[in-house]
Motif scaffolding. Structure first.
Motif, PDB file in Angstrom:
ATOM      1  N   PRO A   1       0.810  -1.227   0.000  1.00 58.43           N
ATOM      2  CA  PRO A   1       0.000   0.000   0.000  1.00 58.43           C
ATOM      3  C   PRO A   1       0.841   1.273   0.000  1.00 58.43           C
ATOM      4  CG  PRO A   1      -0.881  -1.584   1.575  1.00 58.43           C
ATOM      5  CD  PRO A   1       0.461  -2.102   1.146  1.00 58.43           C
ATOM      6  N   PHE A   2       1.971   1.265   0.713  1.00 58.22           N
ATOM      7  CA  PHE A   2       2.846   2.437   0.732  1.00 58.22           C
ATOM      8  C   PHE A   2       3.427   2.698  -0.649  1.00 58.22           C
ATOM      9  CE2 PHE A   2       2.726   1.197   5.151  1.00 58.22           C
ATOM     10  CZ  PHE A   2       2.747   2.400   5.841  1.00 58.22           C
ATOM     11  N   ALA A   3       3.910   1.630  -1.293  1.00 61.48           N
ATOM     12  CA  ALA A   3       4.532   1.780  -2.610  1.00 61.48           C
ATOM     13  C   ALA A   3       3.542   2.307  -3.633  1.00 61.48           C
ATOM     14  CB  ALA A   3       5.104   0.437  -3.062  1.00 61.48           C
ATOM     15  N   PHE A   4       2.322   1.777  -3.617  1.00 61.05           N
ATOM     16  CA  PHE A   4       1.330   2.208  -4.600  1.00 61.05           C
ATOM     17  C   PHE A   4       0.870   3.633  -4.336  1.00 61.05           C
ATOM     18  CE2 PHE A   4       1.223  -1.926  -6.353  1.00 61.05           C
ATOM     19  CZ  PHE A   4       0.590  -1.802  -7.575  1.00 61.05           C
ATOM     20  N   ASN A   5       0.694   3.969  -3.069  1.00 67.04           N
ATOM     21  CA  ASN A   5       0.255   5.320  -2.746  1.00 67.04           C
ATOM     22  C   ASN A   5       1.300   6.346  -3.189  1.00 67.04           C
ATOM     23  OD1 ASN A   5      -2.025   6.674  -1.216  1.00 67.04           O
ATOM     24  ND2 ASN A   5      -0.253   7.625  -0.247  1.00 67.04           N
ATOM     25  N   THR A   6       2.581   6.002  -3.004  1.00 64.03           N
ATOM     26  CA  THR A   6       3.662   6.900  -3.406  1.00 64.03           C
ATOM     27  C   THR A   6       3.737   7.029  -4.917  1.00 64.03           C
ATOM     28  OG1 THR A   6       4.940   6.312  -1.433  1.00 64.03           O
ATOM     29  CG2 THR A   6       6.145   7.302  -3.260  1.00 64.03           C
ATOM     30  N   ARG A   7       3.650   5.895  -5.615  1.00 64.74           N
ATOM     31  CA  ARG A   7       3.782   5.923  -7.074  1.00 64.74           C
ATOM     32  C   ARG A   7       2.585   6.577  -7.754  1.00 64.74           C
ATOM     33  NH1 ARG A   7       7.788   3.666  -9.564  1.00 64.74           N
ATOM     34  NH2 ARG A   7       9.344   2.494  -8.370  1.00 64.74           N
TER      35      ARG A   7
ATOM     36  N   TYR B   1      -3.415  -8.234  -8.257  1.00 64.44           N
ATOM     37  CA  TYR B   1      -4.761  -8.286  -7.686  1.00 64.44           C
ATOM     38  C   TYR B   1      -5.060  -7.014  -6.903  1.00 64.44           C
ATOM     39  CZ  TYR B   1      -8.800  -9.791  -4.981  1.00 64.44           C
ATOM     40  OH  TYR B   1     -10.050  -9.861  -4.399  1.00 64.44           O
ATOM     41  N   TYR B   2      -4.093  -6.552  -6.111  1.00 61.02           N
ATOM     42  CA  TYR B   2      -4.269  -5.329  -5.311  1.00 61.02           C
ATOM     43  C   TYR B   2      -4.638  -4.154  -6.204  1.00 61.02           C
ATOM     44  CZ  TYR B   2      -3.158  -1.648  -1.906  1.00 61.02           C
ATOM     45  OH  TYR B   2      -3.226  -0.574  -1.058  1.00 61.02           O
ATOM     46  N   TRP B   3      -3.967  -4.059  -7.338  1.00 59.74           N
ATOM     47  CA  TRP B   3      -4.239  -2.974  -8.274  1.00 59.74           C
ATOM     48  C   TRP B   3      -5.629  -3.099  -8.885  1.00 59.74           C
ATOM     49  CZ3 TRP B   3      -2.352   1.601  -9.734  1.00 59.74           C
ATOM     50  CH2 TRP B   3      -2.801   2.140 -10.937  1.00 59.74           C
ATOM     51  N   LEU B   4      -5.987  -4.320  -9.271  1.00 56.41           N
ATOM     52  CA  LEU B   4      -7.280  -4.540  -9.931  1.00 56.41           C
ATOM     53  C   LEU B   4      -8.458  -4.228  -9.009  1.00 56.41           C
ATOM     54  CD1 LEU B   4      -6.545  -7.843 -11.899  1.00 56.41           C
ATOM     55  CD2 LEU B   4      -6.725  -5.535 -12.847  1.00 56.41           C
ATOM     56  N   VAL B   5      -8.300  -4.465  -7.703  1.00 56.04           N
ATOM     57  CA  VAL B   5      -9.407  -4.225  -6.767  1.00 56.04           C
ATOM     58  C   VAL B   5      -9.277  -2.874  -6.080  1.00 56.04           C
ATOM     59  CG1 VAL B   5      -9.736  -6.693  -6.375  1.00 56.04           C
ATOM     60  CG2 VAL B   5      -8.260  -5.379  -4.820  1.00 56.04           C
ATOM     61  N   ASN B   6      -8.344  -2.060  -6.571  1.00 57.47           N
ATOM     62  CA  ASN B   6      -8.181  -0.709  -6.047  1.00 57.47           C
ATOM     63  C   ASN B   6      -7.781  -0.688  -4.566  1.00 57.47           C
ATOM     64  OD1 ASN B   6      -8.211   2.057  -6.707  1.00 57.47           O
ATOM     65  ND2 ASN B   6     -10.231   2.338  -5.787  1.00 57.47           N
ATOM     66  N   GLY B   7      -7.111  -1.753  -4.120  1.00 58.63           N
ATOM     67  CA  GLY B   7      -6.616  -1.811  -2.748  1.00 58.63           C
ATOM     68  C   GLY B   7      -7.698  -1.862  -1.686  1.00 58.63           C
ATOM     69  N   LYS B   8      -8.883  -2.335  -2.044  1.00 58.06           N
ATOM     70  CA  LYS B   8      -9.985  -2.396  -1.075  1.00 58.06           C
ATOM     71  C   LYS B   8      -9.745  -3.504  -0.053  1.00 58.06           C
ATOM     72  CE  LYS B   8     -13.698  -0.453  -3.921  1.00 58.06           C
ATOM     73  NZ  LYS B   8     -12.869  -0.021  -5.057  1.00 58.06           N
ATOM     74  N   LEU B   9      -9.987  -3.173   1.209  1.00 57.85           N
ATOM     75  CA  LEU B   9      -9.714  -4.112   2.293  1.00 57.85           C
ATOM     76  C   LEU B   9     -10.529  -5.393   2.146  1.00 57.85           C
ATOM     77  CD1 LEU B   9      -8.432  -4.849   5.010  1.00 57.85           C
ATOM     78  CD2 LEU B   9     -10.256  -3.561   6.145  1.00 57.85           C
TER      79      LEU B   9
END
Length: 395
Positions: free
Chosen positions: A71-77, A195-203
């Motif tokens: 989550p940190f990496a994606f939020n930063t990028r 998968y994290y990207w495809l689901v928009n990081g939803k919990l």
């Protein structure tokens, strides 16, 4: 993916501390593996033992930390990169880990030394060394021509090494025996991040994916299950085993940091730690605890322990502000890939040039344990020097 205001914009040093401690222990147990007459609790448990030691926790802890960082990496990028750049970076990172892992595995066994142009030891030394010029994080003022020479030269050397490798069957080129530790991390990272990207990081979607991973892992361990009848299903199921740990780390990260203000007592995290443990407990009678087999009880018990360890570090470092002690581990946390491959470079260098640094006395019992601790400490000091002189691998 929508960018939210949350704690991901802050530097969470407790994650770095957990990574650094894990790497220190990893180097210790890897060095200890060649030491004779040490207690069983300081070794990997056999495949059929239905038990685990702290040694069997090192690999899953690394996977768990990879998940926490997602989550940190994606939020930063998302703040600075396009979607295409993020996808490209993800694929490149996974591919790099897989390639390095496969080269390392082939360096260990499966070759015919009598038919190879260079010795297997020198081949292994080059294979372990080339990731440094290829994936080094060069400073901005580094000459571009020299950077390109080192990177493309390293890639060329790896290609040549592939064709110099002669299998014990007489065939030219490396063979896929297994993916190696780095390769397994690469595949688990790829499955989870895509998968994290495809689901928009939803919990809720990540929780669902964890359930799928654990269920698939369980089914794959049942003899003559449908997943074992198709090689591609067996391939996916095998990597979902390790993806479950990456996903567990991502879930804990979302529960901790996907908000503007941290919770005083994070009950959701505590509940998930208990759920991880309960899942492992109820699956144990069916599959046992085994790192080698990759059973769901092993992954879930590991996830529970990692969650508790991180919660303690978070409380100690982020809330109580007790951080000075962690300075010792931080050089490794900042350069994990280099510190992983460096002991291999040292080992094959000594082997290639017949250098005996450590007397046989330090390869057995208590002296061997002490040496392994000393070696781990030396590696952290070496990383401090490497970081100072900008020798950092960055995938």
């Amino acid at each position: 993916m929508k960018i939210k205001e949350n704690l991901y914009n802050q530097r969470i040093i407790s994650i770095d501390a957990l990574r650094g401690i894990t790497i220190f222990v990893m180097i210790f147990v890897n060095e200890l593996a060649s030491v004779k007459n040490v207690p069983q609790w300081m070794k990997h448990m056999p495949a059929d033992a239905d038990a685990m030691t702290f040694v069997d926790l090192v690999f899953p802890a690394f996977l768990f930390i990879v998940g926490m960082s997602v989550p940190f990496a994606f939020n930063t990028r998302l703040l600075r990169d396009s979607t295409r750049t993020i996808w490209t970076h993800t694929l490149k990172r996974a591919l790099a880990l897989i390639i390095i892992g496969v080269f390392m595995v082939n360096a260990e066994y499966g070759y015919d030394a009598s038919k190879m142009i260079i010795t297997p030891t020198f081949w292994a030394l080059l294979a372990y060394s080339m990731p440094i010029p290829i994936w080094n994080k060069y400073p901005k003022d580094f000459p571009l021509w020299l950077k390109n020479t080192l990177q493309y030269g390293g890639i060329l050397v790896l290609i040549i090494l592939y064709f110099l490798y002669i299998q014990d069957t007489g065939e030219i080129g490396m063979t896929l025996k297994w993916w190696g530790i780095l390769g397994l991390i690469g595949w688990a990272y790829l499955f989870t991040v895509v998968y994290y990207w495809l689901v928009n990081g939803k919990l809720w979607a990540m929780i669902f994916f964890l359930v799928v991973c654990v269920a698939t892992n369980s089914i794959n361990l049942i003899e003559r299950s449908i997943l074992q009848q198709y090689s591609w299903l067996n391939f996916v199921a095998g990597h979902l085993t390790h993806a479950s740990l990456v996903t567990a780390g991502a879930i804990i990260s979302l529960l901790f940091f996907d908000r503007k203000i941290p919770l005083k007592i994070n009950w959701p995290v505590i509940v998930f730690a208990i759920l991880f443990f309960i899942t492992g407990y109820f699956l144990r009678p069916y599959f046992g605890i085994s790192k080698i087999k990759g059973t769901p009880s092993w992954t879930m018990f590991s996830a529970a322990i990692c969650t508790v360890l991180f919660y303690f570090l978070y409380w100690l470092m982020e809330i109580k502000k007790q951080t000075k002690w962690s300075d010792f581990f931080m050089p490794a946390a900042a350069n994990p890939l280099l510190i992983y491959i460096l002991p291999g470079i040292i080992y094959y260098f000594n082997l290639a040039f017949k250098i005996e640094i450590i007397p046989e006395y330090f390869r057995e019992g208590l002296p061997g344990i002490i040496w392994s601790l000393l070696f781990s400490t030396i590696m952290l000091l070496v990383m401090k020097i490497c970081n100072k002189y900008k020798i950092q691998l960055h995938l």
